[in-house]
Scaffold this motif. Sequence first.
Motif: not given
Length: 334
Positions: A233-237, A282-285, A287-295
Amino acid sequence: MAAQDLLRIEGLRTSFRTSAGLVRAVDGIDLSVKRGQTLGIVGESGCGKSMLSLSIMRLVPPPGRITEGRVLLEGRDLLTLSTAEMRQVRGGQIAMIFQEPMTSLNPVHSVGKQITEAMRVHSPGSSAGQLRDEAIAALKRVRIPSPERRFDEYPHQLSGGMRQRVMIAMALACRPRLLIADEPTTALDVTVQAQILDLLRELQAETGMSIILITHDLGVVAEMADEIAVLYAGKVAERAPSRALFEDPQHPYTLGLLGSVPRLDEERDRLLAIDGSVPPPFAFPSGCRFHPRCPFSIGPCTTAQPPLRELAAGHEAACIRAPIETSLSLEDAA
């Protein structure tokens, strides 16, 4: 800049103003490429890999524009150069192999004409005969058989692997210091992929150039890269030396990518998949952009963007849960 850095990217941001709002395709990226080494950039489609490469080359299509940051080539900020100065950098100092050789070559011009076009810009005093000889030498360098005949042929007369070799010959014709290879093995069969990767390694050893290798194929990047940056999402993880990243991944997204690759040393009924998909820019969450997919996600993950933190020498991850126990997987966390 460190003495061994050929290219350094600092706080780079590239945005598009659209009817849906401001789209941040590249959002505060910091990376470096060492002399003579290969930086692999990986991530799913839509993570900003290709837009990062276009930003380095200052080829961002409108309405996009670079809004912040620096791109330092041997200490010289490319974002401050005039259009004419940047034209001399492209091809001469930084070259790029674009995706899809089937569509990147112009079908109405011969292979030779397309190679000599770039050479003419950087060697204005050369005669047509000299340019032809240099172009044929470039075709020989990428192991194209009968280069004198291929010089006068058109792209449709060549196979996919040969077209990719022509793209590499074009990119290296002016002997750049940095080569950006954007998905150089896409749409090629496995044996041709191996030939192209071997060729890039040989040319790097011969010329000492640095390479930025952009791909979604973890097998390719494991074989080629000295360092790896995982984009999301446009950032270095996560960013680490290649061996460290594969042996000790420290971001849940990296764990998910590695878990989706078949392994000969493990027996599994099915491959692991990361739930969901990359959010649109245009709809990044929050906080952490991966959190909606992260267990592994917990409350603070939803409110604050985690910075890249150094966990070991040269190994950084943008995750508040890091360090993560490497025996875990996304499957375990779920």
